[in-house]
Design a protein around this motif. Sequence first.
Motif, PDB file in Angstrom:
ATOM      1  N   ALA A   1      -5.228  24.380 -30.109  1.00  0.00           N
ATOM      2  CA  ALA A   1      -5.982  24.979 -31.208  1.00  0.00           C
ATOM      3  C   ALA A   1      -6.528  26.352 -30.845  1.00  0.00           C
ATOM      4  O   ALA A   1      -6.853  27.146 -31.732  1.00  0.00           O
ATOM      5  CB  ALA A   1      -7.134  24.057 -31.626  1.00  0.00           C
ATOM      6  N   ASP A   2      -6.628  26.647 -29.543  1.00  0.00           N
ATOM      7  CA  ASP A   2      -7.153  27.935 -29.096  1.00  0.00           C
ATOM      8  C   ASP A   2      -6.050  28.954 -28.788  1.00  0.00           C
ATOM      9  O   ASP A   2      -6.350  30.085 -28.386  1.00  0.00           O
ATOM     10  CB  ASP A   2      -8.018  27.740 -27.845  1.00  0.00           C
ATOM     11  N   LEU A   3      -4.783  28.567 -28.967  1.00  0.00           N
ATOM     12  CA  LEU A   3      -3.673  29.479 -28.693  1.00  0.00           C
ATOM     13  C   LEU A   3      -3.560  30.542 -29.783  1.00  0.00           C
ATOM     14  O   LEU A   3      -4.055  30.351 -30.901  1.00  0.00           O
ATOM     15  CB  LEU A   3      -2.366  28.691 -28.589  1.00  0.00           C
ATOM     16  N   PRO A   4      -2.889  31.662 -29.501  1.00  0.00           N
ATOM     17  CA  PRO A   4      -2.655  32.668 -30.542  1.00  0.00           C
ATOM     18  C   PRO A   4      -1.837  32.080 -31.694  1.00  0.00           C
ATOM     19  O   PRO A   4      -0.987  31.201 -31.489  1.00  0.00           O
ATOM     20  CB  PRO A   4      -1.881  33.772 -29.809  1.00  0.00           C
ATOM     21  N   ALA A   5      -2.084  32.577 -32.884  1.00  0.00           N
ATOM     22  CA  ALA A   5      -1.423  32.046 -34.072  1.00  0.00           C
ATOM     23  C   ALA A   5       0.049  32.455 -34.118  1.00  0.00           C
ATOM     24  O   ALA A   5       0.411  33.569 -33.750  1.00  0.00           O
ATOM     25  CB  ALA A   5      -2.140  32.530 -35.326  1.00  0.00           C
TER      26      ALA A   5
ATOM     27  N   GLY B   1       8.308  33.941 -37.817  1.00  0.00           N
ATOM     28  CA  GLY B   1       9.379  33.997 -36.837  1.00  0.00           C
ATOM     29  C   GLY B   1       9.199  33.007 -35.710  1.00  0.00           C
ATOM     30  O   GLY B   1      10.131  32.284 -35.335  1.00  0.00           O
ATOM     31  N   GLU B   2       8.000  32.944 -35.131  1.00  0.00           N
ATOM     32  CA  GLU B   2       7.744  32.024 -34.024  1.00  0.00           C
ATOM     33  C   GLU B   2       7.880  30.567 -34.476  1.00  0.00           C
ATOM     34  O   GLU B   2       8.413  29.733 -33.745  1.00  0.00           O
ATOM     35  CB  GLU B   2       6.357  32.243 -33.433  1.00  0.00           C
ATOM     36  N   LEU B   3       7.422  30.273 -35.685  1.00  0.00           N
ATOM     37  CA  LEU B   3       7.513  28.905 -36.180  1.00  0.00           C
ATOM     38  C   LEU B   3       8.965  28.485 -36.363  1.00  0.00           C
ATOM     39  O   LEU B   3       9.380  27.399 -35.939  1.00  0.00           O
ATOM     40  CB  LEU B   3       6.752  28.765 -37.498  1.00  0.00           C
ATOM     41  N   LEU B   4       9.761  29.336 -36.990  1.00  0.00           N
ATOM     42  CA  LEU B   4      11.154  28.982 -37.267  1.00  0.00           C
ATOM     43  C   LEU B   4      11.991  28.946 -35.998  1.00  0.00           C
ATOM     44  O   LEU B   4      12.965  28.188 -35.912  1.00  0.00           O
ATOM     45  CB  LEU B   4      11.753  29.968 -38.269  1.00  0.00           C
ATOM     46  N   ALA B   5      11.622  29.746 -34.999  1.00  0.00           N
ATOM     47  CA  ALA B   5      12.410  29.811 -33.765  1.00  0.00           C
ATOM     48  C   ALA B   5      12.001  28.757 -32.745  1.00  0.00           C
ATOM     49  O   ALA B   5      12.706  28.568 -31.750  1.00  0.00           O
ATOM     50  CB  ALA B   5      12.280  31.198 -33.139  1.00  0.00           C
ATOM     51  N   ALA B   6      10.895  28.073 -32.960  1.00  0.00           N
ATOM     52  CA  ALA B   6      10.403  27.095 -31.968  1.00  0.00           C
ATOM     53  C   ALA B   6      11.396  25.950 -31.824  1.00  0.00           C
ATOM     54  O   ALA B   6      11.789  25.328 -32.823  1.00  0.00           O
ATOM     55  CB  ALA B   6       9.049  26.560 -32.397  1.00  0.00           C
TER      56      ALA B   6
ATOM     57  N   ARG C   1       8.933  21.909 -32.492  1.00  0.00           N
ATOM     58  CA  ARG C   1       7.701  22.183 -33.239  1.00  0.00           C
ATOM     59  C   ARG C   1       6.683  21.065 -33.087  1.00  0.00           C
ATOM     60  O   ARG C   1       5.485  21.296 -33.193  1.00  0.00           O
ATOM     61  CB  ARG C   1       8.023  22.398 -34.714  1.00  0.00           C
ATOM     62  N   SER C   2       7.140  19.840 -32.848  1.00  0.00           N
ATOM     63  CA  SER C   2       6.198  18.730 -32.708  1.00  0.00           C
ATOM     64  C   SER C   2       5.288  18.917 -31.498  1.00  0.00           C
ATOM     65  O   SER C   2       4.167  18.399 -31.477  1.00  0.00           O
ATOM     66  CB  SER C   2       6.960  17.405 -32.583  1.00  0.00           C
ATOM     67  N   ALA C   3       5.748  19.674 -30.497  1.00  0.00           N
ATOM     68  CA  ALA C   3       4.919  19.932 -29.317  1.00  0.00           C
ATOM     69  C   ALA C   3       3.869  20.986 -29.579  1.00  0.00           C
ATOM     70  O   ALA C   3       3.032  21.254 -28.713  1.00  0.00           O
ATOM     71  CB  ALA C   3       5.800  20.355 -28.141  1.00  0.00           C
ATOM     72  N   ALA C   4       3.915  21.612 -30.758  1.00  0.00           N
ATOM     73  CA  ALA C   4       2.965  22.673 -31.091  1.00  0.00           C
ATOM     74  C   ALA C   4       1.973  22.244 -32.163  1.00  0.00           C
ATOM     75  O   ALA C   4       1.279  23.095 -32.731  1.00  0.00           O
ATOM     76  CB  ALA C   4       3.713  23.912 -31.554  1.00  0.00           C
ATOM     77  N   LEU C   5       1.878  20.938 -32.430  1.00  0.00           N
ATOM     78  CA  LEU C   5       0.951  20.477 -33.457  1.00  0.00           C
ATOM     79  C   LEU C   5      -0.466  20.927 -33.154  1.00  0.00           C
ATOM     80  O   LEU C   5      -0.908  20.893 -32.005  1.00  0.00           O
ATOM     81  CB  LEU C   5       1.007  18.959 -33.576  1.00  0.00           C
ATOM     82  N   TYR C   6      -1.168  21.364 -34.198  1.00  0.00           N
ATOM     83  CA  TYR C   6      -2.549  21.846 -34.184  1.00  0.00           C
ATOM     84  C   TYR C   6      -2.665  23.271 -33.642  1.00  0.00           C
ATOM     85  O   TYR C   6      -3.771  23.761 -33.447  1.00  0.00           O
ATOM     86  CB  TYR C   6      -3.483  20.878 -33.434  1.00  0.00           C
ATOM     87  N   ARG C   7      -1.536  23.935 -33.448  1.00  0.00           N
ATOM     88  CA  ARG C   7      -1.573  25.348 -33.099  1.00  0.00           C
ATOM     89  C   ARG C   7      -1.828  26.154 -34.373  1.00  0.00           C
ATOM     90  O   ARG C   7      -1.296  25.858 -35.443  1.00  0.00           O
ATOM     91  CB  ARG C   7      -0.248  25.776 -32.466  1.00  0.00           C
ATOM     92  N   PRO C   8      -2.623  27.235 -34.293  1.00  0.00           N
ATOM     93  CA  PRO C   8      -2.868  28.059 -35.481  1.00  0.00           C
ATOM     94  C   PRO C   8      -1.598  28.779 -35.930  1.00  0.00           C
ATOM     95  O   PRO C   8      -0.717  29.107 -35.119  1.00  0.00           O
ATOM     96  CB  PRO C   8      -3.926  29.062 -35.009  1.00  0.00           C
ATOM     97  N   VAL C   9      -1.507  29.021 -37.237  1.00  0.00           N
ATOM     98  CA  VAL C   9      -0.399  29.786 -37.810  1.00  0.00           C
ATOM     99  C   VAL C   9      -0.953  30.749 -38.856  1.00  0.00           C
ATOM    100  O   VAL C   9      -1.993  30.499 -39.473  1.00  0.00           O
ATOM    101  CB  VAL C   9       0.666  28.869 -38.459  1.00  0.00           C
ATOM    102  N   ARG C  10      -0.233  31.861 -39.030  1.00  0.00           N
ATOM    103  CA  ARG C  10      -0.491  32.793 -40.135  1.00  0.00           C
ATOM    104  C   ARG C  10       0.859  33.081 -40.775  1.00  0.00           C
ATOM    105  O   ARG C  10       1.657  33.864 -40.244  1.00  0.00           O
ATOM    106  CB  ARG C  10      -1.160  34.083 -39.637  1.00  0.00           C
TER     107      ARG C  10
ATOM    108  N   GLY D   1      -3.706  28.716 -41.241  1.00  0.00           N
ATOM    109  CA  GLY D   1      -3.866  27.279 -41.073  1.00  0.00           C
ATOM    110  C   GLY D   1      -3.522  26.843 -39.672  1.00  0.00           C
ATOM    111  O   GLY D   1      -3.545  27.638 -38.728  1.00  0.00           O
ATOM    112  N   ARG D   2      -3.194  25.576 -39.553  1.00  0.00           N
ATOM    113  CA  ARG D   2      -2.772  25.024 -38.267  1.00  0.00           C
ATOM    114  C   ARG D   2      -1.694  23.980 -38.534  1.00  0.00           C
ATOM    115  O   ARG D   2      -1.706  23.293 -39.567  1.00  0.00           O
ATOM    116  CB  ARG D   2      -3.940  24.422 -37.502  1.00  0.00           C
ATOM    117  N   LEU D   3      -0.755  23.898 -37.607  1.00  0.00           N
ATOM    118  CA  LEU D   3       0.311  22.919 -37.728  1.00  0.00           C
ATOM    119  C   LEU D   3      -0.260  21.512 -37.619  1.00  0.00           C
ATOM    120  O   LEU D   3      -1.180  21.260 -36.842  1.00  0.00           O
ATOM    121  CB  LEU D   3       1.365  23.143 -36.648  1.00  0.00           C
ATOM    122  N   ALA D   4       0.301  20.599 -38.397  1.00  0.00           N
ATOM    123  CA  ALA D   4      -0.189  19.221 -38.415  1.00  0.00           C
ATOM    124  C   ALA D   4       0.966  18.304 -38.776  1.00  0.00           C
ATOM    125  O   ALA D   4       1.984  18.747 -39.326  1.00  0.00           O
ATOM    126  CB  ALA D   4      -1.324  19.070 -39.439  1.00  0.00           C
ATOM    127  N   PRO D   5       0.841  17.017 -38.469  1.00  0.00           N
ATOM    128  CA  PRO D   5       1.859  16.072 -38.946  1.00  0.00           C
ATOM    129  C   PRO D   5       1.870  16.050 -40.469  1.00  0.00           C
ATOM    130  O   PRO D   5       0.938  16.528 -41.118  1.00  0.00           O
ATOM    131  CB  PRO D   5       1.392  14.730 -38.367  1.00  0.00           C
TER     132      PRO D   5
END
Length: 246
Positions: free
Chosen positions: A45-49, A53-58, A61-70, A140-144
């Motif tokens: 939750a404290d990582l950079p958003a 591009g980063e979301l689609l290239a990950a 993605r399940s390992a990044a749950l609760y990471r911030p996104v813009r 927001g933040r990634l979530a299930p």
Amino acid sequence: MSRVRFVVVSVATALTMAATASLGLWQLDRAAQKTALEASIRARADLPAWGNGELLAAPDRSAALYRPVRLQGRWLPQHNVFLENRQMDGRTGFFLVTPLRLSGSEQTVLVQRGWVPRDFNDRLRVPAVDTPAGEVRVQGRLAPPPGRLYQFGEAGTGPIRQNIELAAYRLETGLPLLELSVQQTGDDEGPLRRHWPLPATDVQKHHGYAFQWFALCTLVAGLYLWFQIIQPRRKSNRRNGPEDAR
């Protein structure tokens, strides 16, 4: 017979103590695992958003749950879903879920936009929520995907539903949905409330269970010492006392 009973009771006591101690250690291990999970969630939750591009290239993605996104994209309000019987701040209402088509891609992600109250006089009335047209930026933040509640029968297909099943919703809408969702954060917007807590791990529950198992182990050991060792010796001493005096 007395000797056989002593051996049987001793073996049973040893097995009971081993089982209860093992269960206590298992509960402590579960608590340690959940403590590590909670620390991992808070670290993410404290990582950079991430952006689009980063979301689609990950790759995972399940390992990044609760990471911030813009994210940038366009709302698809024709596919709005109001999930009923959802709570926030102790009140029951709807979670509004809207797909967001990501800019520069056909990929779409479900966004949990917030909580809205429901009209208990007209349970079929959908709350009025403004949905901006054109390109928007969503913080927001990634979530299930939204959590499932118990329901009778299959999930419906109307705007008000008990649950949303990602595979069925993908077939229903024809949208190329990502296998996760976004909880929109930031300030409340109109009737929408966005007080999303991080998931609770219930570490204290496991500590409580561990204490109960260790207490039972200690109780079994105490009863064994009293009834199999201390009390028989006291009886033996009382019987032998008068003879020694003579």
